[in-house]
Design an enzyme around this catalytic site. Sequence first.
Site, PDB file in Angstrom:
ATOM      1  N   CYS A 238      -4.293  -1.896  -1.512  1.00 39.11           N
ATOM      2  CA  CYS A 238      -4.495  -0.473  -1.797  1.00 39.11           C
ATOM      3  C   CYS A 238      -5.666  -0.351  -2.773  1.00 39.11           C
ATOM      4  O   CYS A 238      -5.622  -0.931  -3.871  1.00 39.11           O
ATOM      5  CB  CYS A 238      -3.220   0.086  -2.435  1.00 39.11           C
ATOM      6  SG  CYS A 238      -3.419   1.756  -3.083  1.00 39.11           S
TER       7      CYS A 238
ATOM      8  N   GLU B  25      -1.773   9.383   8.071  1.00 34.27           N
ATOM      9  CA  GLU B  25      -0.335   9.091   8.041  1.00 34.27           C
ATOM     10  C   GLU B  25       0.427   9.949   9.043  1.00 34.27           C
ATOM     11  O   GLU B  25       1.410   9.514   9.619  1.00 34.27           O
ATOM     12  CB  GLU B  25       0.227   9.305   6.623  1.00 34.27           C
ATOM     13  CG  GLU B  25      -0.197   8.242   5.627  1.00 34.27           C
ATOM     14  CD  GLU B  25       0.467   6.872   5.859  1.00 34.27           C
ATOM     15  OE1 GLU B  25       1.627   6.820   6.289  1.00 34.27           O
ATOM     16  OE2 GLU B  25      -0.206   5.853   5.585  1.00 34.27           O
TER      17      GLU B  25
ATOM     18  N   CYS C  21     -11.126   2.869   0.677  1.00 29.93           N
ATOM     19  CA  CYS C  21      -9.668   3.047   0.744  1.00 29.93           C
ATOM     20  C   CYS C  21      -9.251   2.293   1.999  1.00 29.93           C
ATOM     21  O   CYS C  21      -9.912   2.409   3.040  1.00 29.93           O
ATOM     22  CB  CYS C  21      -9.347   4.534   0.872  1.00 29.93           C
ATOM     23  SG  CYS C  21      -7.689   4.907   1.468  1.00 29.93           S
TER      24      CYS C  21
ATOM     25  N   HIS D 252      -6.980   2.653   4.114  1.00 30.57           N
ATOM     26  CA  HIS D 252      -6.711   3.488   5.294  1.00 30.57           C
ATOM     27  C   HIS D 252      -7.985   3.698   6.121  1.00 30.57           C
ATOM     28  O   HIS D 252      -7.931   3.843   7.340  1.00 30.57           O
ATOM     29  CB  HIS D 252      -6.199   4.868   4.876  1.00 30.57           C
ATOM     30  CG  HIS D 252      -4.735   4.935   4.552  1.00 30.57           C
ATOM     31  ND1 HIS D 252      -4.218   4.505   3.358  1.00 30.57           N
ATOM     32  CD2 HIS D 252      -3.683   5.407   5.265  1.00 30.57           C
ATOM     33  CE1 HIS D 252      -2.907   4.721   3.347  1.00 30.57           C
ATOM     34  NE2 HIS D 252      -2.559   5.271   4.497  1.00 30.57           N
TER      35      HIS D 252
ATOM     36  N   ASP E  55       0.873  -1.181   0.000  1.00 25.17           N
ATOM     37  CA  ASP E  55       0.000   0.000   0.000  1.00 25.17           C
ATOM     38  C   ASP E  55       0.908   1.228   0.000  1.00 25.17           C
ATOM     39  O   ASP E  55       2.137   1.114   0.093  1.00 25.17           O
ATOM     40  CB  ASP E  55      -0.909  -0.024   1.240  1.00 25.17           C
ATOM     41  CG  ASP E  55      -1.883   1.152   1.264  1.00 25.17           C
ATOM     42  OD1 ASP E  55      -2.385   1.525   0.189  1.00 25.17           O
ATOM     43  OD2 ASP E  55      -2.133   1.712   2.340  1.00 25.17           O
ATOM     44  N   SER E  56       0.273   2.408  -0.036  1.00 24.54           N
ATOM     45  CA  SER E  56       1.042   3.654   0.001  1.00 24.54           C
ATOM     46  C   SER E  56       1.575   3.959   1.398  1.00 24.54           C
ATOM     47  O   SER E  56       2.435   4.807   1.558  1.00 24.54           O
ATOM     48  CB  SER E  56       0.139   4.811  -0.412  1.00 24.54           C
ATOM     49  OG  SER E  56      -0.917   4.924   0.523  1.00 24.54           O
TER      50      SER E  56
HETATM   51  N1  DGL Z   1      -4.785   3.015   1.101  1.00 23.93           N
HETATM   52  C1  DGL Z   1      -4.792   3.304  -0.288  1.00 23.93           C
HETATM   53  C2  DGL Z   1      -6.148   3.071  -0.899  1.00 23.93           C
HETATM   54  O1  DGL Z   1      -6.771   2.111  -0.478  1.00 23.93           O
HETATM   55  C3  DGL Z   1      -4.032   4.529  -0.730  1.00 23.93           C
HETATM   56  C4  DGL Z   1      -4.469   5.836  -0.200  1.00 23.93           C
HETATM   57  C5  DGL Z   1      -3.554   6.964  -0.630  1.00 23.93           C
HETATM   58  O2  DGL Z   1      -2.346   6.827  -0.506  1.00 23.93           O
HETATM   59  O3  DGL Z   1      -4.075   7.986  -1.106  1.00 23.93           O
HETATM   60  O4  DGL Z   1      -6.605   3.740  -1.791  1.00 23.93           O
END
Ligand code: DGL
Length: 240
Positions: free
Chosen positions: A70, A142, A168, A170, A7-8
């Site tokens: 992600c 984050e 997402c 997150h 993931d990011s």
């Molecule tokens: N957690 C990721 C997602 O599900 C990336 C979110 C991001 O870095 O903008 O989209």
Amino acid sequence: MKVGLFDSGVGGLTVLKELIDKYPHNQYYYFGDNINVPFGTKSKYELKILSENIIQFLLSKDVDIIIIACGTVSANLSEYLKNKYNIPIYDIISPTIKYLNDSNYNDIGIIATEMTVKSNIFKKVAKRVYQQACPLLVPLIEKDLDYLKELNYYISKLPKFDVLVLGCTHYSIFESYLKKININTINMGKILCDSIKIKGNKESKINLYFSKVNHQLINNIEKIIKYDYQLEELCLNYQK
Ligand code: DGL
């Protein structure tokens, strides 16, 4: 089994947590590219380079499967990545689309990143779908900052819905708060875990790699993962 995930940043850890709860006897390799976070506002070209670098790294660890933890990469590149690599790759969104199509929900709210909303992937759900992009949330998470005001604002912009998809990874950390305020949510990591089977009989091991390690990251990891883990800082030299 050796399972690779990426993931990011810390978002995909919510998927990792679900996997470990359900399939503990495996070795997990997780890469969070928090130097390049957020992914949700990047171009498809940038997402492609970033994902390919990360997948190369995971392949160097001899993983048996890769899970795109992600939503943004899943929405924009999963077909491309699944075709490109000779290894089973699972995306985080497809199981949720199937689940929603089989469900009795009619009005579905979705909160996700800008690039996920733009991809229109959730239009594959043959129901009434209302999408809201939430660009401020991932940077706040984050940085381990308070996000409730922004979260409530984004949700208030949606029409009335039966269920809210945390589109997402997150956003799965909002689950318990949203439950408290009586919002019914869908955690894509949980749905993915119910849709795959991972056989494992080895000792559990959790290897976390992040491109930048700082105290906000450690706080976030401790909030999401309640197991022992090894953490390493590793920058994959992304060049635009
Ligand atoms: N957690 C990721 C997602 O599900 C990336 C979110 C991001 O870095 O903008 O989209």
